[in-house]
Design an enzyme around this catalytic site. Structure first.
Site, PDB file in Angstrom:
ATOM      1  N   CYS A 102       0.826  -1.218   0.000  1.00  0.00           N
ATOM      2  CA  CYS A 102       0.000   0.000   0.000  1.00  0.00           C
ATOM      3  C   CYS A 102       0.857   1.263   0.000  1.00  0.00           C
ATOM      4  CB  CYS A 102      -0.907   0.043   1.241  1.00  0.00           C
ATOM      5  SG  CYS A 102      -1.771  -1.488   1.584  1.00  0.00           S
ATOM      6  N   HIS A 119      -5.850   2.046   5.645  1.00  0.00           N
ATOM      7  CA  HIS A 119      -6.482   1.210   4.609  1.00  0.00           C
ATOM      8  C   HIS A 119      -7.179   0.063   5.337  1.00  0.00           C
ATOM      9  CE1 HIS A 119      -7.232  -1.312   1.244  1.00  0.00           C
ATOM     10  NE2 HIS A 119      -6.195  -2.124   1.404  1.00  0.00           N
ATOM     11  N   HIS A 121     -10.034  -3.370   5.098  1.00  0.00           N
ATOM     12  CA  HIS A 121     -10.776  -4.333   4.292  1.00  0.00           C
ATOM     13  C   HIS A 121     -12.136  -4.580   4.955  1.00  0.00           C
ATOM     14  CE1 HIS A 121      -7.256  -6.398   1.928  1.00  0.00           C
ATOM     15  NE2 HIS A 121      -7.230  -5.102   1.820  1.00  0.00           N
ATOM     16  N   GLU A 148     -26.745  11.681  11.346  1.00  0.00           N
ATOM     17  CA  GLU A 148     -25.950  12.507  12.263  1.00  0.00           C
ATOM     18  C   GLU A 148     -24.442  12.283  12.122  1.00  0.00           C
ATOM     19  OE1 GLU A 148     -26.929  14.942  14.038  1.00  0.00           O
ATOM     20  OE2 GLU A 148     -25.378  15.275  15.552  1.00  0.00           O
ATOM     21  N   HIS A 204     -12.964  -4.476  -2.334  1.00  0.00           N
ATOM     22  CA  HIS A 204     -11.657  -4.519  -1.672  1.00  0.00           C
ATOM     23  C   HIS A 204     -11.693  -3.822  -0.310  1.00  0.00           C
ATOM     24  CE1 HIS A 204      -7.014  -3.790  -2.258  1.00  0.00           C
ATOM     25  NE2 HIS A 204      -7.350  -3.841  -0.988  1.00  0.00           N
TER      26      HIS A 204
HETATM   27  C1  MRU Z   1      -5.142 -10.388   2.267  1.00  0.00           C
HETATM   28  S1  MRU Z   1      -3.859  -9.833   1.236  1.00  0.00           S
HETATM   29  C2  MRU Z   1      -4.238  -8.155   1.029  1.00  0.00           C
HETATM   30  C3  MRU Z   1      -3.201  -7.370   0.285  1.00  0.00           C
HETATM   31  O1  MRU Z   1      -3.103  -7.820  -1.041  1.00  0.00           O
HETATM   32  C4  MRU Z   1      -3.526  -5.903   0.245  1.00  0.00           C
HETATM   33  O2  MRU Z   1      -4.831  -5.698  -0.261  1.00  0.00           O
HETATM   34  C5  MRU Z   1      -3.425  -5.220   1.580  1.00  0.00           C
HETATM   35  O3  MRU Z   1      -4.287  -4.484   1.958  1.00  0.00           O
HETATM   36  C6  MRU Z   1      -2.256  -5.383   2.446  1.00  0.00           C
HETATM   37  O4  MRU Z   1      -1.050  -5.335   1.768  1.00  0.00           O
HETATM   38  P1  MRU Z   1       0.307  -5.456   2.593  1.00  0.00           P
HETATM   39  O5  MRU Z   1       1.379  -5.454   1.547  1.00  0.00           O
HETATM   40  O6  MRU Z   1       0.254  -6.712   3.409  1.00  0.00           O
HETATM   41  O7  MRU Z   1       0.365  -4.242   3.501  1.00  0.00           O
HETATM   42 ZN    ZN Z   2      -5.884  -3.954   0.596  1.00  0.00          ZN
END
Ligand code: MRU
Ligand code: ZN
Length: 242
Positions: A102, A119, A121, A148, A204
């Site tokens: 990232c 970041h 998920h 709100e 994602h």
């Molecule tokens: C479950 S693997 C997820 C990764 O490919 C990526 O999307 C992520 O968010 C983390 O990347 P990383 O390189 O481990 O910091």
């Molecule tokens: Zn990711």
């Protein structure tokens, strides 16, 4: 001393050693433990990066983010070239680890003046991108009003916070096979929406940034709350925008 130990001794370890809990090398592992418990960074996905002065603190790639230690943190001299990755000016590199995939996305947020970028998920973030999947292209956005918690999101830099009657708009970009390849999409979304502090990534997760770590965290919390609420509203057949 073996050669490996010599490398460690000259690797600017002092940059990640501090008794201050607010030091970025202590904060990133601490935040990621919290984010893991909130379902934001499970299975090694997601992460966080912090800028302090002319140093950027970055987590390693592919590790259990909730188990990270300050010693695992990379330090980049800021400003640094974003591309190619080999030109990035690391002044501390933990042995046997690679920096987060990232990194160029975090650097994009720092170019906008952010102090911290998160970041996640989060499944709520992923679900709202699925619920508006018919909307594709540069105008794809998640929109909601009259909630709100919208007041927890800035209107734009130096413009105060959104009001209850405002519409929160978060751009959505399409996912790519490799995390790094999301960077041009993130840059384009930021250029098109200069006031945004977050960009959703379809199927994602989300990138959220803030002027400092506290703001990035609270904005990310507000958004996650709103996304969960939006999913529940959708299940009840309730509209997001009045
Ligand atoms: C479950 S693997 C997820 C990764 O490919 C990526 O999307 C992520 O968010 C983390 O990347 P990383 O390189 O481990 O910091
Ligand atoms: Zn990711």
């Amino acid at each position: 001393m073996c050669p490996a130990d010599q490398t460690v001794a000259t690797n600017n370890d002092h940059l990640v050693q501090s008794d201050d809990p607010e030091h970025p090398a202590n904060l990133i592992p601490e935040l990621c433990r919290k984010f893991y418990n909130w379902g934001w960074v499970t299975g090694t996905g997601g992460g966080t990066s912090i800028r302090q002065g002319d140093h950027i603190f970055i987590a390693p790639s592919g590790v259990q983010k909730e188990l990270m230690k300050p010693d695992n943190i990379f330090v980049l001299q800021w400003p640094t070239p974003k591309y190619p990755a080999s030109d990035r000016s690391y002044i501390r590199k933990p042995l046997k680890l690679n920096p987060s995939a990232c990194t160029p996305l975090f650097l994009t947020a720092f170019e906008q003046g952010a102090g911290c970028c998160i970041h996640t998920h989060s499944q709520w973030a992923v679900l709202v991108t699925l619920l508006v999947e018919r909307e594709k292209g540069p105008d794809a956005c998640f929109e909601i009003s009259n909630i709100e918690q919208i007041k927890g999101i800035p209107r734009g830099k130096g413009k105060g916070m959104l009001g209850f009657f405002d519409t929160l708009k978060i751009p959505i970009i399409e996912n790519t096979a490799f995390e790094e390849d999301l960077t041009s999409g993130l840059e384009a979304a930021m250029n098109k929406h200069p006031d945004t502090y977050a960009v959703l990534v379809r199927r994602h997760g989300i990138y959220v940034w803030g002027d400092n770590t506290a703001k990035a965290k609270t904005q990310c919390e507000s958004l996650d709350y709103i996304f969960q609420l939006a999913v529940e509203m959708h299940k009840l057949g309730l509209p997001w925008v009045k």
